[in-house]
Design an enzyme around this catalytic site. Structure first.
Site, PDB file in Angstrom:
ATOM      1  N   GLU A  31       0.863  -1.182   0.000  1.00  0.00           N
ATOM      2  CA  GLU A  31       0.000   0.000   0.000  1.00  0.00           C
ATOM      3  C   GLU A  31       0.904   1.238   0.000  1.00  0.00           C
ATOM      4  O   GLU A  31       1.709   1.420   0.896  1.00  0.00           O
ATOM      5  CB  GLU A  31      -0.934   0.003   1.209  1.00  0.00           C
ATOM      6  CG  GLU A  31      -1.742   1.281   1.372  1.00  0.00           C
ATOM      7  CD  GLU A  31      -2.503   1.727   0.119  1.00  0.00           C
ATOM      8  OE1 GLU A  31      -3.349   0.976  -0.366  1.00  0.00           O
ATOM      9  OE2 GLU A  31      -2.204   2.840  -0.389  1.00  0.00           O
ATOM     10  N   CYS A  39     -11.878   4.180   0.135  1.00  0.00           N
ATOM     11  CA  CYS A  39     -13.077   4.031   0.961  1.00  0.00           C
ATOM     12  C   CYS A  39     -12.873   4.609   2.362  1.00  0.00           C
ATOM     13  O   CYS A  39     -13.644   5.445   2.816  1.00  0.00           O
ATOM     14  CB  CYS A  39     -13.439   2.556   1.048  1.00  0.00           C
ATOM     15  SG  CYS A  39     -14.915   2.251   2.003  1.00  0.00           S
ATOM     16  N   GLY A 177     -22.027  17.017 -11.996  1.00  0.00           N
ATOM     17  CA  GLY A 177     -22.287  15.576 -11.890  1.00  0.00           C
ATOM     18  C   GLY A 177     -23.190  15.257 -10.711  1.00  0.00           C
ATOM     19  O   GLY A 177     -22.770  15.389  -9.557  1.00  0.00           O
ATOM     20  N   GLY A 178     -24.412  14.833 -10.985  1.00  0.00           N
ATOM     21  CA  GLY A 178     -25.381  14.541  -9.921  1.00  0.00           C
ATOM     22  C   GLY A 178     -25.516  13.058  -9.643  1.00  0.00           C
ATOM     23  O   GLY A 178     -26.628  12.548  -9.473  1.00  0.00           O
ATOM     24  N   GLY A 179     -24.391  12.355  -9.593  1.00  0.00           N
ATOM     25  CA  GLY A 179     -24.412  10.934  -9.217  1.00  0.00           C
ATOM     26  C   GLY A 179     -24.396  10.814  -7.695  1.00  0.00           C
ATOM     27  O   GLY A 179     -24.667  11.782  -6.978  1.00  0.00           O
ATOM     28  N   ILE A 181     -21.875  10.391  -5.514  1.00  0.00           N
ATOM     29  CA  ILE A 181     -20.882  11.213  -4.815  1.00  0.00           C
ATOM     30  C   ILE A 181     -21.326  12.677  -4.805  1.00  0.00           C
ATOM     31  O   ILE A 181     -21.308  13.352  -3.767  1.00  0.00           O
ATOM     32  CB  ILE A 181     -19.483  11.029  -5.452  1.00  0.00           C
ATOM     33  CG1 ILE A 181     -18.997   9.591  -5.226  1.00  0.00           C
ATOM     34  CG2 ILE A 181     -18.483  12.042  -4.895  1.00  0.00           C
ATOM     35  CD1 ILE A 181     -17.697   9.229  -5.906  1.00  0.00           C
ATOM     36  N   VAL A 262     -17.895  13.446 -11.841  1.00  0.00           N
ATOM     37  CA  VAL A 262     -18.539  12.888 -13.036  1.00  0.00           C
ATOM     38  C   VAL A 262     -18.194  11.409 -13.244  1.00  0.00           C
ATOM     39  O   VAL A 262     -18.497  10.849 -14.285  1.00  0.00           O
ATOM     40  CB  VAL A 262     -18.152  13.684 -14.309  1.00  0.00           C
ATOM     41  CG1 VAL A 262     -18.661  15.106 -14.227  1.00  0.00           C
ATOM     42  CG2 VAL A 262     -16.660  13.656 -14.542  1.00  0.00           C
ATOM     43  N   ARG A 264     -15.472   7.814 -11.965  1.00  0.00           N
ATOM     44  CA  ARG A 264     -14.131   7.415 -11.527  1.00  0.00           C
ATOM     45  C   ARG A 264     -13.522   6.510 -12.586  1.00  0.00           C
ATOM     46  O   ARG A 264     -14.245   5.873 -13.350  1.00  0.00           O
ATOM     47  CB  ARG A 264     -14.210   6.707 -10.174  1.00  0.00           C
ATOM     48  CG  ARG A 264     -14.850   7.621  -9.140  1.00  0.00           C
ATOM     49  CD  ARG A 264     -14.691   7.188  -7.722  1.00  0.00           C
ATOM     50  NE  ARG A 264     -13.384   6.808  -7.293  1.00  0.00           N
ATOM     51  CZ  ARG A 264     -12.468   7.633  -6.766  1.00  0.00           C
ATOM     52  NH1 ARG A 264     -12.721   8.928  -6.654  1.00  0.00           N
ATOM     53  NH2 ARG A 264     -11.299   7.168  -6.361  1.00  0.00           N
ATOM     54  N   HIS A 436     -41.579  -6.000  15.190  1.00  0.00           N
ATOM     55  CA  HIS A 436     -42.540  -4.890  15.209  1.00  0.00           C
ATOM     56  C   HIS A 436     -42.292  -4.047  16.454  1.00  0.00           C
ATOM     57  O   HIS A 436     -42.091  -4.611  17.524  1.00  0.00           O
ATOM     58  CB  HIS A 436     -43.966  -5.441  15.224  1.00  0.00           C
ATOM     59  CG  HIS A 436     -44.989  -4.359  15.346  1.00  0.00           C
ATOM     60  ND1 HIS A 436     -45.339  -3.547  14.280  1.00  0.00           N
ATOM     61  CD2 HIS A 436     -45.708  -3.916  16.420  1.00  0.00           C
ATOM     62  CE1 HIS A 436     -46.247  -2.680  14.688  1.00  0.00           C
ATOM     63  NE2 HIS A 436     -46.478  -2.869  15.980  1.00  0.00           N
TER      64      HIS A 436
HETATM   65  C1  LIG Z   1     -16.514  10.242  -2.097  1.00  0.00           C
HETATM   66  C2  LIG Z   1     -16.721   8.758  -2.219  1.00  0.00           C
HETATM   67  C3  LIG Z   1     -17.678   8.130  -1.446  1.00  0.00           C
HETATM   68  C4  LIG Z   1     -17.876   6.764  -1.555  1.00  0.00           C
HETATM   69  N1  LIG Z   1     -18.829   6.186  -0.771  1.00  0.00           N
HETATM   70  C5  LIG Z   1     -19.052   4.867  -0.872  1.00  0.00           C
HETATM   71  C6  LIG Z   1     -20.020   4.231  -0.047  1.00  0.00           C
HETATM   72  O1  LIG Z   1     -20.676   4.875   0.769  1.00  0.00           O
HETATM   73  N2  LIG Z   1     -20.193   2.900  -0.179  1.00  0.00           N
HETATM   74  C7  LIG Z   1     -19.479   2.163  -1.086  1.00  0.00           C
HETATM   75  O2  LIG Z   1     -19.685   0.944  -1.173  1.00  0.00           O
HETATM   76  N3  LIG Z   1     -18.545   2.729  -1.873  1.00  0.00           N
HETATM   77  C8  LIG Z   1     -18.314   4.056  -1.778  1.00  0.00           C
HETATM   78  N4  LIG Z   1     -17.342   4.631  -2.553  1.00  0.00           N
HETATM   79  C9  LIG Z   1     -16.574   3.777  -3.475  1.00  0.00           C
HETATM   80  C10 LIG Z   1     -15.468   3.037  -2.716  1.00  0.00           C
HETATM   81  O3  LIG Z   1     -14.633   3.971  -2.087  1.00  0.00           O
HETATM   82  C11 LIG Z   1     -14.682   2.174  -3.679  1.00  0.00           C
HETATM   83  O4  LIG Z   1     -15.561   1.324  -4.381  1.00  0.00           O
HETATM   84  C12 LIG Z   1     -13.662   1.328  -2.928  1.00  0.00           C
HETATM   85  O5  LIG Z   1     -12.759   2.145  -2.243  1.00  0.00           O
HETATM   86  C13 LIG Z   1     -12.908   0.450  -3.922  1.00  0.00           C
HETATM   87  O6  LIG Z   1     -12.003  -0.320  -3.214  1.00  0.00           O
HETATM   88  P1  LIG Z   1     -10.687  -0.888  -3.919  1.00  0.00           P
HETATM   89  O7  LIG Z   1     -10.009  -1.725  -2.900  1.00  0.00           O
HETATM   90  O8  LIG Z   1     -11.009  -1.472  -5.215  1.00  0.00           O
HETATM   91  O9  LIG Z   1      -9.789   0.389  -4.249  1.00  0.00           O
HETATM   92  P2  LIG Z   1      -9.337   1.679  -3.443  1.00  0.00           P
HETATM   93  O10 LIG Z   1     -10.144   1.885  -2.234  1.00  0.00           O
HETATM   94  O11 LIG Z   1      -9.264   2.749  -4.468  1.00  0.00           O
HETATM   95  O12 LIG Z   1      -7.874   1.304  -2.949  1.00  0.00           O
HETATM   96  C14 LIG Z   1      -6.812   1.122  -3.829  1.00  0.00           C
HETATM   97  C15 LIG Z   1      -5.535   1.274  -3.054  1.00  0.00           C
HETATM   98  O13 LIG Z   1      -4.437   0.859  -3.873  1.00  0.00           O
HETATM   99  C16 LIG Z   1      -3.311   1.658  -3.568  1.00  0.00           C
HETATM  100  N5  LIG Z   1      -2.358   1.521  -4.697  1.00  0.00           N
HETATM  101  C17 LIG Z   1      -2.580   1.840  -5.993  1.00  0.00           C
HETATM  102  N6  LIG Z   1      -1.486   1.555  -6.730  1.00  0.00           N
HETATM  103  C18 LIG Z   1      -0.559   1.051  -5.880  1.00  0.00           C
HETATM  104  C19 LIG Z   1       0.779   0.574  -6.028  1.00  0.00           C
HETATM  105  N7  LIG Z   1       1.388   0.535  -7.211  1.00  0.00           N
HETATM  106  N8  LIG Z   1       1.426   0.122  -4.933  1.00  0.00           N
HETATM  107  C20 LIG Z   1       0.832   0.144  -3.720  1.00  0.00           C
HETATM  108  N9  LIG Z   1      -0.425   0.596  -3.516  1.00  0.00           N
HETATM  109  C21 LIG Z   1      -1.115   1.040  -4.580  1.00  0.00           C
HETATM  110  C22 LIG Z   1      -3.923   3.031  -3.401  1.00  0.00           C
HETATM  111  O14 LIG Z   1      -3.077   3.897  -2.658  1.00  0.00           O
HETATM  112  C23 LIG Z   1      -5.228   2.717  -2.665  1.00  0.00           C
HETATM  113  O15 LIG Z   1      -5.069   2.808  -1.271  1.00  0.00           O
HETATM  114  C24 LIG Z   1     -17.102   5.997  -2.456  1.00  0.00           C
HETATM  115  C25 LIG Z   1     -16.122   6.618  -3.229  1.00  0.00           C
HETATM  116  C26 LIG Z   1     -15.918   7.976  -3.115  1.00  0.00           C
HETATM  117  C27 LIG Z   1     -14.848   8.623  -3.941  1.00  0.00           C
END
Ligand SMILES: Cc1cc2nc3c(=O)[nH]c(=O)nc-3n(C[C@H](O)[C@H](O)[C@H](O)COP(=O)(O)OP(=O)(O)OC[C@H]3O[C@@H](n4cnc5c(N)ncnc54)[C@H](O)[C@@H]3O)c2cc1C
Length: 452
Positions: A31, A39, A177-179, A181, A262, A264, A436
């Site tokens: 990491e 997340c 972007g009204g998604g 986030i 808009v 990711r 209930h």
């Molecule tokens: C504002 C916002 C709100 C959200 N709210 C929700 C929610 O309420 N519920 C929900 O289910 N989802 C939510 N999401 C989506 C959720 O955050 C993602 O779906 C989730 O984090 C994806 O997990 P992941 O493990 O695939 O990747 P990520 O969480 O993106 O983690 C990837 C990790 O890989 C690391 N990395 C990348 N390349 C390297 C490398 N070469 N070497 C070492 N480390 C590396 C990065 O530093 C990062 O820490 C939200 C997203 C955002 C932006």
């Protein structure tokens, strides 16, 4: 030599590491920033922490309806942001503890894949090289910045990352972007009194959710002061001024800050993916139902696949990889993945929406009831409205989709996930006893309304 190397410590990577460690595999997790990924650090957790502060403030403002008066009510933006940081820190620490507990070696640096040799998959780190029999890529996603002129080198522009680090509450916020986030940040800042404007290219907010409920939520927030411009395309940004076009007419709007939300994009560059020859699909890593890539012993899970972009999907995908590596049989199913919008009120849905069922030509029956059919909802939501909608297969009555607008739908939806996963029919659901009085009884009432 490791059984499994995992790149990325987000919900896909750290959950996979924990599960693999628990099953006795020798695991290394890379990491480059903080454990927990997007997340925990700049997504799900910080936003929900802030939204809880906003909800508390909203409830206090509306307390009079319940016989509770809070005079001289105020809030502190600084304290809300500080608490958010405290929550994030605690949870990131918790992930670190889990890694230790399950004997996962955590390497806090950027991993670079060198390639695949007879020894296994080779990964470079600052002090040498790591070799593993299997590789799981969980590098996640980052905010997509569209090619709109004026977004670069502009202090007013924010993504989900910068907006969570604001030192001062903006007086006005334009959201492109009204998604999900965009709507969650809109909800937070609207509660605090920021003037929020949303510009959305499509004709409704929250694509993918039940359209009727999205429209209801939009109208609720319009009453609370959010301004919407639907079917509107942003054409340029100049400092704090956003220009958009609708029906051939150009309009300018000014905001102290401008949030770009808009979409990711998967992170597929910068860590040597090309050295393996991993195939991509629509910008993400192409995987099958066991999260296998086209390269033997190389897997991908989470946002990097560009598919579901939700934390709970990411974690489950990671588990599928580990379960198969540990000798079990497991595969992904995407028909019961819940989606939640944590606005106030919340929207939650799982399975098919009516729109999706129609598009797929699936024959369905639908029933819907106002949330007010649940006594507990009335008790706790003075003057509140909401909806529960259940879709079942036309022939066998199996649950195809459940959608809810109203609090606390985020906490109720898992019951519907289980019904879909277990392929339950209306008849079977009618025999389930719900506690209930709970708002969840709306699910049972809606199911019952099919027959009567
Ligand atoms: C504002 C916002 C709100 C959200 N709210 C929700 C929610 O309420 N519920 C929900 O289910 N989802 C939510 N999401 C989506 C959720 O955050 C993602 O779906 C989730 O984090 C994806 O997990 P992941 O493990 O695939 O990747 P990520 O969480 O993106 O983690 C990837 C990790 O890989 C690391 N990395 C990348 N390349 C390297 C490398 N070469 N070497 C070492 N480390 C590396 C990065 O530093 C990062 O820490 C939200 C997203 C955002 C932006």
């Amino acid at each position: 030599m490791y059984d499994l190397a995992i790149i990325g410590g987000g919900p896909a990577g750290y959950v996979a590491a924990e599960r693999a460690g628990a099953k006795g595999l020798k695991v290394v997790l890379f990491e480059k920033k903080d454990l927990g990924g997007v997340c925990l650090n700049e997504g799900c957790i910080p936003t929900k922490t802030l939204l809880y502060s906003a909800k508390l403030y909203d409830n206090a403002k509306g307390g009079e309806k319940y016989g509770v008066e809070a005079n001289d009510l105020s809030f502190s933006f600084d304290k809300m942001m500080a608490r958010k940081q405290k929550v994030v820190k605690k949870l990131v620490g918790g992930v670190g503890m889990k890694m230790k507990q399950h004997k996962v070696d955590v390497i806090k640096e950027s991993a670079l894949i060198k390639g695949r040799t007879q020894r296994g998959i080779e990964i470079s780190i600052q002090e040498g090289e790591i070799v593993a029999s299997n590789l799981l890529i969980c590098t996640g996603s980052e905010a997509f910045i569209p090619p709109i002129p004026g977004l670069d080198n502009n202090d007013a522009i924010l993504t989900n990352r910068e907006i969570l680090d604001l030192k001062e509450q903006p007086e006005s916020l334009v959201i492109i972007g009204g998604g999900v986030i965009g709507m969650e940040f809109a909800s937070f800042f609207n509660s605090l009194g920021t003037k929020v404007t949303i510009i959305e290219m499509l004709d409704e907010i929250l694509t993918g959710m039940d359209v009727e409920m999205s429209a209801m939520l939009r109208q609720m927030y319009a009453k609370k002061g959010i301004e919407y411009h639907l079917s509107s395309k942003v054409t340029k940004v100049d400092g704090q001024t956003v220009t958009f076009e609708k029906d051939g007419k150009s309009t300018e709007i000014k905001g102290d800050k401008i949030l770009v939300s808009v979409g990711r994009k998967p992170v597929v560059t910068g860590f040597g993916l090309e050295n393996l020859g991993v195939e991509l699909f629509r910008g993400g890593i192409k995987v099958d139902e066991k999260m296998r890539t086209n390269i033997p012993n190389v897997y991908a899970a989470g946002d990097v696949t560009g598919f579901s972009l939700l934390a709970h999907t990411a974690s489950r995908e990671g588990e599928v990889v580990v379960n198969n590596l540990a000798g079990g049989k497991d595969q992904m199913r995407y028909n019961a993945i819940p989606g939640v919008v944590y606005t106030n009120p919340e929207i939650a849905g799982v399975g098919l929406t009516e729109e999706a069922a129609k598009a797929k030509g699936i024959e369905y029956k639908v029933a819907q009831l106002p949330m007010a059919y649940a006594g507990r909802f009335i008790a706790e939501n003075e003057g509140g409205s909401g909806l529960c909608k259940v879709l079942v297969g036309a022939k066998y009555g199996e649950v195809l989709g459940v959608h809810m607008l109203g609090n606390p739908s985020s906490e109720m939806i898992y019951g519907a996930c289980m019904a879909i996963e277990a392929e339950m029919t209306l008849k079977e659901l009618e025999q389930v006893v719900f506690p209930h009085p709970t708002v969840s009884e709306i699910f049972k009432e809606t199911v019952f309304s099919f027959a009567h």
